[in-house]
Write a protein that holds these residues in place. Structure first.
Motif: not given
Length: 195
Positions: A163-168, A170-172, A178-188
């Motif tokens: 709906v609002s591509p500009e929030i991507a 902020e999401v980054k 997650t890989d089930g154990h650790n949490w990452y930013k999408p680019g990481d």
């Protein structure tokens, strides 16, 4: 009037006397046309959610005026949170009956008097979902199943970006993957497409 009052002890009812007694079971028996006539008759006598005025006006916030797709009736809000939305999003549990939401009198009453909002997925993602993923060391989940909650959150994030591509951008910046154990930013994190 005096003669009738003196000799027949007639009781005069106000809209508030009648409306306050309406239950979900009673309202579920009524046709759409009945609601149209009722809402046209009482709207000027109701406390409007947006205005908050009182003094002889009917507070209908506790009356289950909202008819759902399954025919049940509920209130518009519970603990100040909307139970339904005017635009009937697919991801919401309670959905207003299509015939009711299509009717301009009923939809107007729902919006002006009950204060039912439009569902704004962008606002929900920005205000409620993304803040949970600010700090990798302090992730905040509302349920005991963070993986399922994350999956549900990702679905809403996807809808908000659509709906609002500009929030991507902020999401980054958030630890939403997650890989089930650790949490990452999408680019990481890199997911290989090789099998």
């Amino acid at each position: 009037k005096k003669f009738l009052d003196d000799n027949f002890n007639l009781r005069t009812y106000q809209w508030s006397d009648l409306v306050s007694k309406m239950t979900a079971a009673y309202l579920e028996t009524k046709e759409k046309s009945w609601f149209v006539r009722l809402f046209e008759s009482i709207e000027l006598h109701c406390v409007k959610k947006a205005d908050g005025y009182s003094g002889g006006h009917i507070d209908v916030s506790r009356i289950p005026f909202v008819r759902l797709k399954n025919g049940e009736h509920i209130r518009a809000f519970e603990d100040s949170k909307p139970l339904v939305y005017l635009n009937n999003p697919d991801n919401c549990k309670n959905r207003i009956l299509h015939d009711f939401i299509k009717d301009s009198v009923i939809k107007g009453f729902y919006a002006r008097v009950l204060g039912i909002p439009e569902y704004d997925v962008k606002r929900i993602v920005i205000d409620e979902i993304l803040p949970k993923y600010n700090d990798v060391n302090k992730l905040i989940f509302k349920s005991n199943n963070p993986i399922q909650e994350n999956i549900d959150d990702l679905k809403l994030i996807k809808d908000a970006i659509y709906v609002s591509p500009e929030i991507a951008e902020e999401v980054k910046k958030k630890y939403i993957v997650t890989d089930g154990h650790n949490w990452y930013k999408p680019g990481d994190i890199h997911i290989s497409n090789e099998i």
